[in-house]
Design a protein around this motif. Structure first.
Motif, PDB file in Angstrom:
ATOM      1  N   ARG A  68       0.764   3.687   1.505  1.00 23.22           N
ATOM      2  CA  ARG A  68       0.909   4.249   2.982  1.00 23.22           C
ATOM      3  C   ARG A  68       1.852   3.304   3.511  1.00 23.22           C
ATOM      4  NH1 ARG A  68      -5.345   3.635   4.434  1.00 23.22           N
ATOM      5  NH2 ARG A  68      -4.810   1.653   3.182  1.00 23.22           N
ATOM      6  N   GLU A  69       2.368   2.229   3.300  1.00 22.32           N
ATOM      7  CA  GLU A  69       3.404   1.386   3.666  1.00 22.32           C
ATOM      8  C   GLU A  69       4.984   1.627   3.145  1.00 22.32           C
ATOM      9  OE1 GLU A  69       1.305  -2.843   4.590  1.00 22.32           O
ATOM     10  OE2 GLU A  69       1.423  -2.275   2.513  1.00 22.32           O
ATOM     11  N   ASP A 106       0.873  -1.257   0.255  1.00 22.32           N
ATOM     12  CA  ASP A 106      -0.162   0.043  -0.177  1.00 22.32           C
ATOM     13  C   ASP A 106       0.917   1.022   0.102  1.00 22.32           C
ATOM     14  OD1 ASP A 106      -1.455   2.405   1.312  1.00 22.32           O
ATOM     15  OD2 ASP A 106      -3.208   0.872   1.224  1.00 22.32           O
ATOM     16  N   ASP A 119       7.235   4.034   3.251  1.00 26.11           N
ATOM     17  CA  ASP A 119       8.346   4.204   4.190  1.00 26.11           C
ATOM     18  C   ASP A 119       9.009   3.082   4.746  1.00 26.11           C
ATOM     19  OD1 ASP A 119       8.130   6.863   3.724  1.00 26.11           O
ATOM     20  OD2 ASP A 119       6.842   7.343   5.562  1.00 26.11           O
TER      21      ASP A 119
END
Length: 201
Positions: A67-68, A65, A70
């Motif tokens: 959002r993952e 995702d 990093d």
């Protein structure tokens, strides 16, 4: 509502529901369906691509995702990196949905797979309308979201004609030779079951 999709060469497909209602020159289809909505796309309209590495991209990789990013990056995770993740049904399903979306963004309307073993993956693929083509054994080459990067001959879905399934793509290139040279990242639109499932912004 009937929609006509046309490319830069004036080739067009009339789509009604999940089916092709007509195929031919844009002018002829507009005359036959004067109330249709017309979408004009840059480049060439083709049957969508079939990715030869469906099993590898759907069940042997995890597509993070955003959002993952990093923590996991943006590229598909395979091998030891995949084994290190805590993969449950929710994560498998979400990863498969993102894999399908990323393939659709490359003009891919289906993938060749051995039997999909993970139920969450099967369910995600089925709900998407993405076409699964059976295969036996490994195809060789390198799994890639862009079939032109796989090192294998590129396969297209069946030709689009009247009464066939509305599955196709549009690539912003002059012709298939330029498509082969520049790859499927040139995709501007993908249609599956009559729905515009990808459009380049």
């Amino acid at each position: 509502m009937l929609t006509i999709h046309a490319d830069s060469h004036g080739r067009a497909l009339a789509v009604e529901g999940v089916w092709i209602a007509g195929a031919g020159p844009l002018e002829e289809l507009v005359a036959a369906h004067p109330a249709a909505r017309v979408r004009k796309w840059p480049g060439i309209l083709t049957p969508g691509l079939i990715n030869p590495h469906g099993s590898e991209l759907l069940e042997e990789a995890y597509h993070p995702d955003p959002r993952e990013a990093d923590e996991l990056g943006t590229e598909p995770l395979t091998g030891d990196a995949l084994a290190a993740l805590a993969m449950d049904d929710a994560r498998w399903g979400a990863g498969a949905r993102r894999a399908v979306q990323r393939m659709l963004a490359h003009g891919t309307v289906g993938a060749a797979c051995e039997e999909l073993r993970i139920r969450a993956v099967r369910d995600a693929v089925r709900r998407s309308g993405f076409l699964i083509v059976g295969r036996v054994g490994r195809p060789g080459g390198t799994p890639a979201l862009d079939p032109y990067d796989s090192g294998l001959p590129v396969e297209f879905a069946a030709p689009r004609e009247r009464n066939s399934a509305a599955r196709f793509a549009v690539f912003d290139v002059r012709d298939e030779a330029e498509l082969a040279e520049r790859g499927a990242g040139t995709c501007v639109a993908t249609v599956v079951d009559g729905r515009l499932v990808y459009r380049r912004r």
